[in-house]
Enzyme design. Structure first.
Site, short mmCIF file in Angstrom:
data_model
loop_
_atom_site.label_atom_id
_atom_site.label_comp_id
_atom_site.label_asym_id
_atom_site.label_seq_id
_atom_site.Cartn_x
_atom_site.Cartn_y
_atom_site.Cartn_z
CB SER A 117 43.12 44.23 36.38
OG SER A 117 42.01 44.88 35.83
CE1 TYR A 141 40.34 39.85 36.52
CE2 TYR A 141 39.79 42.09 35.84
CZ TYR A 141 40.67 41.01 35.85
OH TYR A 141 41.86 41.10 35.18
CE LYS A 145 43.65 39.60 37.95
NZ LYS A 145 44.77 38.73 37.60
#
Ligand code: UDP
Length: 325
Positions: A117, A141, A145
């Site tokens: 991402s 988040y 990643k």
């Protein structure tokens, strides 16, 4: 090829499954259906219900099937939720991925395409983010990643696992055939929220943050059509046939659109006026995220086909109009 699609019942995964199956690949979907939809999995494709956090589910899957490659779309992916509940994110996105990689190792599968991402970069230091931009995620988040990208490098060095991490900017739009599209429960993404508010009048559209350091004060994102993303996965698979290593590519259109510009575009496409209210910024949202995808264009020989935002929105609108809410 025999390809395992983890998260193949979700938004991006289901479009990937449709594309791969359409090209004659043998596809198996592994999904816990926590956010995905059974009916989104293309007809004739086997759906195995299971959870990455249960290594036994993976051992059973890999014992029953031979895979040439794995594409991994299963993840918790909401920035705000990751700030509120980081434990959920580290467990699902990091531990779950390690379990998957270890199942691959145990069964000699050595090709891996990872859904990474733009959020691994944090706040941009330049107008367009290329692969050499510093990696400093500002929410859990994005950190999950980036952790997986680090793990992939170590797994390549130690175990020879070949991988490509594809850093999506904002996936948008729907299958142009209108069979599948973007639907989450609860819905948090901008484009489906715009269209949902138009179609149902039930949920008022909110614009989160009006005072960002951007031309109109709302957040700017780089929206890339879902099928262009899927094309990049196919190219990444071929790339791994010829190239050893753990690679990362940024995938976007290279053009930023603000929240207000997206609303305006949706008005053009739908021919309707869209009502909205202003709300406080969401935690963890950077002001601007726009990709420089030159490396993917050169090395994967990737070329996004949907370059106009109106065309991307039109595919989403086509699908959304046929949904029952
Ligand atoms: N956004 C908004 N209203 C919504 C959903 C999103 O204003 O109902 C904004 C959000 O704050 C962000 C942009 O739209 O700046 C894109 O958000 P989305 O959740 O679609 O993707 P993200 O960039 O978080 O992956």
């Amino acid at each position: 090829m025999n390809i395992l699609i983890c998260g193949g019942a979700g938004y991006i995964g289901s479009h990937m499954v449709k594309m791969l199956a359409g090209q004659g690949h043998q596809v198996v979907v592994f999904d816990n259906l926590s956010t995905g939809h059974k009916e989104a999995v293309a007809g004739g494709v086997e759906l195995v219900m299971g959870d990455l956090l249960r290594p036994g589910d993976l051992a059973a899957l890999f014992s029953r099937h031979h895979f040439d490659a794995v594409m991994h779309f299963s993840a918790k992916s909401l920035v705000g939720e990751s700030v509120m509940n980081p434990a959920l994110y580290y467990a699902n996105n990091v531990i779950g991925t390690i379990n998957l990689l270890d199942a691959m190792r145990n069964h000699g599968v050595s090709r891996f395409i990872f859904s990474s991402s733009a959020s691994i970069f944090g706040n941009p230091l330049q107008e367009r983010i290329n692969e050499s931009h510093p990696q400093a995620p500002i929410n859990p988040y994005g950190k999950t990643k980036l952790m997986v990208e680090h793990i992939l490098r170590d797994y390549h060095a130690a175990y020879g696992l070949r991988s490509v991490s594809l850093r999506y900017f904002n996936a948008a739009g729907a299958d142009p055939g209108g069979e599948i599209g973007e639907s989450h429960q609860p819905e948090t993404h901008l484009l489906p929220n715009i269209l949902y508010s138009l179609l149902t009048g039930q949920k008022e559209l909110k614009v989160f943050g009006r005072e960002y350091n951007t031309p109109d004060g709302t957040c700017v994102r780089d929206y890339i059509h879902i099928n262009d993303l899927c094309d990049a996965h196919l190219l990444a698979l071929s790339f791994l046939e010829k190239n050893d290593g753990a690679h990362g590519f940024n995938l976007g259109n290279g053009n930023g659109f603000s929240v207000l510009e997206m609303i305006h575009s949706a008005e053009q496409v739908t021919g309707r006026k869209i009502a909205f209210t202003s709300a406080p910024p969401r935690s963890g949202d950077p002001a601007t995220l726009v990709a420089d995808s030159t490396l993917a264009v050169r090395q994967l020989v990737w070329q996004p086909k949907y370059t106009k935002i109106d065309d991307i929105i039109a595919t989403a609108w086509h699908w959304h109009q046929n949904q029952r809410f």
